[in-house]
Design a protein around this motif. Structure first.
Motif, PDB file in Angstrom:
ATOM      1  N   ILE A  23      57.644  41.417  31.790  1.00  0.00           N
ATOM      2  CA  ILE A  23      57.758  39.958  32.862  1.00  0.00           C
ATOM      3  C   ILE A  23      57.087  38.716  31.978  1.00  0.00           C
ATOM      4  O   ILE A  23      57.396  37.802  31.788  1.00  0.00           O
ATOM      5  CB  ILE A  23      58.641  39.904  33.964  1.00  0.00           C
ATOM      6  N   ILE A  24      55.765  39.073  32.259  1.00  0.00           N
ATOM      7  CA  ILE A  24      54.873  38.120  32.635  1.00  0.00           C
ATOM      8  C   ILE A  24      54.884  36.920  31.079  1.00  0.00           C
ATOM      9  O   ILE A  24      54.608  35.770  31.767  1.00  0.00           O
ATOM     10  CB  ILE A  24      53.356  38.497  32.891  1.00  0.00           C
ATOM     11  N   PRO A  25      54.398  37.098  30.548  1.00  0.00           N
ATOM     12  CA  PRO A  25      54.656  36.590  29.328  1.00  0.00           C
ATOM     13  C   PRO A  25      55.875  36.017  28.696  1.00  0.00           C
ATOM     14  O   PRO A  25      56.402  34.930  28.639  1.00  0.00           O
ATOM     15  CB  PRO A  25      54.439  37.604  27.841  1.00  0.00           C
ATOM     16  N   LEU A  26      57.466  36.705  29.391  1.00  0.00           N
ATOM     17  CA  LEU A  26      58.162  36.260  29.800  1.00  0.00           C
ATOM     18  C   LEU A  26      58.582  34.533  30.078  1.00  0.00           C
ATOM     19  O   LEU A  26      59.297  33.634  30.279  1.00  0.00           O
ATOM     20  CB  LEU A  26      59.059  37.034  29.607  1.00  0.00           C
ATOM     21  N   GLY A 208      56.418  27.618  37.489  1.00  0.00           N
ATOM     22  CA  GLY A 208      56.589  28.449  36.227  1.00  0.00           C
ATOM     23  C   GLY A 208      55.949  29.304  35.708  1.00  0.00           C
ATOM     24  O   GLY A 208      56.684  30.053  35.305  1.00  0.00           O
ATOM     25  N   VAL A 209      54.972  29.440  36.099  1.00  0.00           N
ATOM     26  CA  VAL A 209      54.050  30.100  34.851  1.00  0.00           C
ATOM     27  C   VAL A 209      52.989  30.482  35.744  1.00  0.00           C
ATOM     28  O   VAL A 209      52.268  29.481  36.686  1.00  0.00           O
ATOM     29  CB  VAL A 209      53.444  30.186  33.635  1.00  0.00           C
ATOM     30  N   PRO A 210      51.817  31.827  36.261  1.00  0.00           N
ATOM     31  CA  PRO A 210      51.048  31.818  37.115  1.00  0.00           C
ATOM     32  C   PRO A 210      49.485  31.429  35.982  1.00  0.00           C
ATOM     33  O   PRO A 210      49.362  30.871  34.391  1.00  0.00           O
ATOM     34  CB  PRO A 210      51.279  33.662  36.480  1.00  0.00           C
ATOM     35  N   ALA A 211      48.882  30.601  37.423  1.00  0.00           N
ATOM     36  CA  ALA A 211      47.722  30.011  36.721  1.00  0.00           C
ATOM     37  C   ALA A 211      46.518  31.321  36.627  1.00  0.00           C
ATOM     38  O   ALA A 211      47.178  32.964  36.737  1.00  0.00           O
ATOM     39  CB  ALA A 211      47.252  29.070  38.004  1.00  0.00           C
ATOM     40  N   PRO A 212      45.793  31.033  36.258  1.00  0.00           N
ATOM     41  CA  PRO A 212      44.990  32.303  35.978  1.00  0.00           C
ATOM     42  C   PRO A 212      44.070  33.124  36.890  1.00  0.00           C
ATOM     43  O   PRO A 212      43.600  34.251  37.563  1.00  0.00           O
ATOM     44  CB  PRO A 212      43.053  31.718  35.088  1.00  0.00           C
ATOM     45  N   ASP A 213      43.986  32.039  38.207  1.00  0.00           N
ATOM     46  CA  ASP A 213      43.567  33.240  39.141  1.00  0.00           C
ATOM     47  C   ASP A 213      44.386  33.959  39.580  1.00  0.00           C
ATOM     48  O   ASP A 213      44.400  34.645  40.976  1.00  0.00           O
ATOM     49  CB  ASP A 213      43.121  31.664  40.635  1.00  0.00           C
ATOM     50  N   ASP A 214      46.437  33.144  40.246  1.00  0.00           N
ATOM     51  CA  ASP A 214      47.101  34.193  40.272  1.00  0.00           C
ATOM     52  C   ASP A 214      47.548  35.686  39.501  1.00  0.00           C
ATOM     53  O   ASP A 214      47.355  36.324  40.484  1.00  0.00           O
ATOM     54  CB  ASP A 214      48.463  33.813  39.778  1.00  0.00           C
ATOM     55  N   LEU A 215      47.069  35.264  38.003  1.00  0.00           N
ATOM     56  CA  LEU A 215      46.965  36.400  37.644  1.00  0.00           C
ATOM     57  C   LEU A 215      45.438  37.881  37.779  1.00  0.00           C
ATOM     58  O   LEU A 215      45.669  39.081  38.186  1.00  0.00           O
ATOM     59  CB  LEU A 215      46.188  36.195  36.037  1.00  0.00           C
ATOM     60  N   LEU A 216      44.002  37.287  38.247  1.00  0.00           N
ATOM     61  CA  LEU A 216      43.067  37.628  38.978  1.00  0.00           C
ATOM     62  C   LEU A 216      43.270  37.915  40.090  1.00  0.00           C
ATOM     63  O   LEU A 216      43.579  39.316  40.136  1.00  0.00           O
ATOM     64  CB  LEU A 216      42.109  36.605  39.251  1.00  0.00           C
ATOM     65  N   GLY A 218      46.512  38.559  41.762  1.00  0.00           N
ATOM     66  CA  GLY A 218      47.625  39.199  41.768  1.00  0.00           C
ATOM     67  C   GLY A 218      47.309  40.528  41.406  1.00  0.00           C
ATOM     68  O   GLY A 218      47.816  42.164  41.820  1.00  0.00           O
ATOM     69  N   GLY A 219      46.267  40.784  40.268  1.00  0.00           N
ATOM     70  CA  GLY A 219      45.713  42.081  39.262  1.00  0.00           C
ATOM     71  C   GLY A 219      45.310  43.033  40.397  1.00  0.00           C
ATOM     72  O   GLY A 219      45.598  44.476  40.779  1.00  0.00           O
ATOM     73  N   ILE A 275      50.793  45.850  47.265  1.00  0.00           N
ATOM     74  CA  ILE A 275      51.333  46.028  45.392  1.00  0.00           C
ATOM     75  C   ILE A 275      52.148  44.710  45.638  1.00  0.00           C
ATOM     76  O   ILE A 275      52.499  44.583  44.272  1.00  0.00           O
ATOM     77  CB  ILE A 275      51.965  47.041  45.902  1.00  0.00           C
ATOM     78  N   ALA A 276      53.442  44.577  47.010  1.00  0.00           N
ATOM     79  CA  ALA A 276      54.060  43.657  46.547  1.00  0.00           C
ATOM     80  C   ALA A 276      53.228  42.285  46.671  1.00  0.00           C
ATOM     81  O   ALA A 276      53.967  41.669  45.847  1.00  0.00           O
ATOM     82  CB  ALA A 276      55.355  43.718  47.983  1.00  0.00           C
ATOM     83  N   ILE A 277      52.826  41.859  47.049  1.00  0.00           N
ATOM     84  CA  ILE A 277      51.848  40.761  47.437  1.00  0.00           C
ATOM     85  C   ILE A 277      51.925  40.344  45.550  1.00  0.00           C
ATOM     86  O   ILE A 277      51.333  39.542  45.215  1.00  0.00           O
ATOM     87  CB  ILE A 277      51.384  40.565  48.258  1.00  0.00           C
ATOM     88  N   GLY A 278      51.323  41.159  45.485  1.00  0.00           N
ATOM     89  CA  GLY A 278      50.133  41.202  44.033  1.00  0.00           C
ATOM     90  C   GLY A 278      50.464  41.192  43.154  1.00  0.00           C
ATOM     91  O   GLY A 278      50.523  39.961  42.139  1.00  0.00           O
ATOM     92  N   LEU A 279      51.909  42.033  43.652  1.00  0.00           N
ATOM     93  CA  LEU A 279      52.559  41.849  41.552  1.00  0.00           C
ATOM     94  C   LEU A 279      53.737  39.887  41.967  1.00  0.00           C
ATOM     95  O   LEU A 279      53.573  40.087  40.634  1.00  0.00           O
ATOM     96  CB  LEU A 279      53.732  42.536  42.118  1.00  0.00           C
ATOM     97  N   ALA A 280      53.616  39.533  43.068  1.00  0.00           N
ATOM     98  CA  ALA A 280      54.676  38.442  43.367  1.00  0.00           C
ATOM     99  C   ALA A 280      53.352  37.677  42.789  1.00  0.00           C
ATOM    100  O   ALA A 280      53.308  36.593  42.296  1.00  0.00           O
ATOM    101  CB  ALA A 280      54.703  38.376  44.531  1.00  0.00           C
ATOM    102  N   ARG A 281      51.970  37.699  42.940  1.00  0.00           N
ATOM    103  CA  ARG A 281      51.297  36.660  42.931  1.00  0.00           C
ATOM    104  C   ARG A 281      50.730  37.106  41.098  1.00  0.00           C
ATOM    105  O   ARG A 281      50.453  35.993  40.812  1.00  0.00           O
ATOM    106  CB  ARG A 281      50.085  37.168  43.893  1.00  0.00           C
ATOM    107  N   LEU A 282      51.343  37.713  40.815  1.00  0.00           N
ATOM    108  CA  LEU A 282      51.106  37.813  39.031  1.00  0.00           C
ATOM    109  C   LEU A 282      52.224  36.896  38.366  1.00  0.00           C
ATOM    110  O   LEU A 282      51.338  36.343  37.712  1.00  0.00           O
ATOM    111  CB  LEU A 282      51.680  39.269  38.699  1.00  0.00           C
TER     112      LEU A 282
END
Lengths: 422, 77
Positions: A23-26, A208-216, A218-219, A275-282
């Motif tokens: 979903i992330i790229p979408l 609407g889209v994750p920021a770089p720190d969200d991806l980091l 969240g990952g 996992i839930a918190i991390g995936l939401a953060r992604l």
């Protein structure tokens, strides 16, 4: 009709991870709220369909009903507030609110009181509904089995929270897509946390889209959660056998296994929350924490502020306060009811009633002890005193863990073995 | 500028008033536990001479929402 596939929560989370990454790229394509909501709703339905398509049908009906109830509560309450002199508007508003609460609770209560009736209902009727919609999905559904309406306790409390906040005027009327987005938000579908609508609403300035720190972040958080659930818990898994093989074991062994079991339970549950918190953060959503070092709490109140926080927060707001918990004359009563309600949310069983009263006694005793300490001017600031508080709290909390898993009779037999009473 | 509501919260929660704002809630302030909340309700009622009902207390999940609730009752805070 025969259903024959078991549900596995670890595999569900692997599916959830795959879907989240997909979903992330979408998110860069579906920038408008409506498009994003639809994307998440379909994702949630897709994930539930992995367990069993009929589960998705059940939840679709459930959240559509919640949507209608939320609107009814909003409209009647709005009218009552805008016409303060209209007594009948206030009565109607209150009546609609209580009807909404009862209707939202019915499936969960039905399940907890008469488990197999609701499971059979979902298995048969939701499956029949699928036959009308699509023959292929109906045939896939026949190969699946569900033993419980997975995630229903979490969904019910999320729905209740929404309706109560609407009645309080804290949340406005939600469009169907916004409400279903909340209902089907993928990371929290199966084992929580019990998120509040505000945590994922557009009001939170979600870009609407994750920021770089969200991806980091969240990952890392997701990876940590999977590490806990798949690796650490597998190391501690053997401790679970003590609950069924305690007879004939010496007292020390039972104690050691019990305390390892408490860590297994905590790491497993908090791992799923990670996992839930991390995936939401992604996806750019910052959910509130669900655990905060509960086994290092210095008293029972502090333990509950760090254990399954979303449930405790819900109970405090929506059970403790309405029961008059903030009034001195009703404080103790409200604590007892809240702790028992928290326990019964897990299952309607005698052992959980005991569990609830046990923790209520702990919280009340702690309140009195704190007041006594304040009066006497006794401080517990010394590191040794702090360590002792942590140890006693852990002992108190850990002692009750078998009640969560075992029927009352078996739990009593376990405690007899634990205390060396033959 | 002195903020009567922030000062009241600071006194009851035993927190420096400069650390409080309208977004302060039990979620981000460990001192705001159920015992402190009981003290807050009593303190608000005494200071502003009002009686809060259950619905109003339920709404006060942050200082900002407490302010909003009090203003709706005609209290200038």
């Amino acid at each position: 009709m025969k259903f024959n596939l078991d549900y596995n929560s670890a595999s569900f989370f692997v599916d959830l991870l795959a879907l989240t990454l997909l979903i992330i790229p979408l998110l860069w394509v579906f920038r408008k709220p409506l498009a994003r909501h639809i994307l998440y709703i379909f994702s949630g339905i897709y994930l539930l369909s992995f367990i069993a398509p009929r589960l998705a049908v059940f939840y679709l009906f459930y959240w559509l009903i919640v949507s209608a109830l939320q609107r009814a509560v909003y409209i009647t309450e709005h009218k009552a507030v805008s016409q303060p002199d209209n007594l009948s508007a206030a009565v109607v508003s209150r009546l609609v609110f209580w009807c909404a609460i009862i209707l939202t609770l019915i499936p969960m209560l039905y399940w907890k009181i008469d488990e197999w009736s609701l499971v059979t209902f979902i298995n048969l009727h939701a499956n029949d509904t699928l036959a009308l919609l699509n023959k292929t999905i109906w045939e896939i559904d026949l190969t699946r089995n569900i033993y419980a309406p997975i995630g229903l306790s979490f969904a019910t409390f999320r729905a209740l929270d929404l309706i109560i906040k609407t009645y309080l005027g804290l949340i406005g009327k939600l469009s169907v897509d916004r409400l279903l987005f909340y209902g089907f938000f993928p990371p929290v579908l199966v084992v929580g946390p019990i998120i509040e609508y505000e945590e994922i609403s557009d009001k939170n300035d979600h870009p609407g889209v994750p920021a770089p720190d969200d991806l980091l972040n969240g990952g890392f958080r997701t990876a940590w959660g999977f590490f806990k659930v798949l690796f650490l818990t597998s190391l501690l898994q053997p401790s679970t056998m003590i609950l069924s093989h305690y007879q004939g074991q010496d007292v020390l062994t039972i104690w050691i296994y019990l305390f390892v079991y408490t860590w297994f339970f905590y790491i497993n549950f908090s791992g799923y929350s990670d996992i839930a918190i991390g995936l939401a953060r992604l996806h750019g959503y910052k959910l509130k924490e669900n655990f905060n070092n509960p086994f290092f709490a210095r008293n029972v109140v502090e333990f509950w502020s760090g254990w399954h926080i979303s449930l405790y927060r819900f109970a405090r707001r929506n059970i403790f306060v309405p029961l008059g918990g903030y009034r001195k004359e009703k404080h103790i009563f409200a604590i007892a009811c809240t702790m028992v309600a928290i326990a019964l949310w897990h299952s309607l069983s005698p052992s959980m009633v005991v569990y609830g009263f046990y923790h209520a006694a702990g919280v009340i005793a702690n309140r009195h002890f704190s007041e006594w300490r304040t009066k006497k001017g006794i401080k517990l600031d010394h590191p040794l005193a702090q360590a002792l508080c942590i140890f006693v709290t852990y002992l108190f909390v850990g002692f009750a863990f078998p009640l969560i898993t075992l029927p009352l009779g078996t739990a009593m037999s376990f405690y007899a073995a634990l205390l060396g009473i033959t | 500028m002195s903020d009567a509501l922030l000062n009241l919260f600071a006194d009851v929660l035993e927190v420096d008033a400069s650390k409080l704002n309208d977004n302060t809630s039990p979620d981000n302030t460990s001192q705001w536990d159920s015992l402190a909340a009981m003290g807050l309700v009593v303190a608000i009622e005494e200071k502003f001479g009002i009686q809060l009902n259950t619905k109003e207390i339920m709404k006060m999940t942050s200082i900002g929402l407490a302010r909003e609730t009090l203003r709706a009752k005609g209290v200038a805070v």
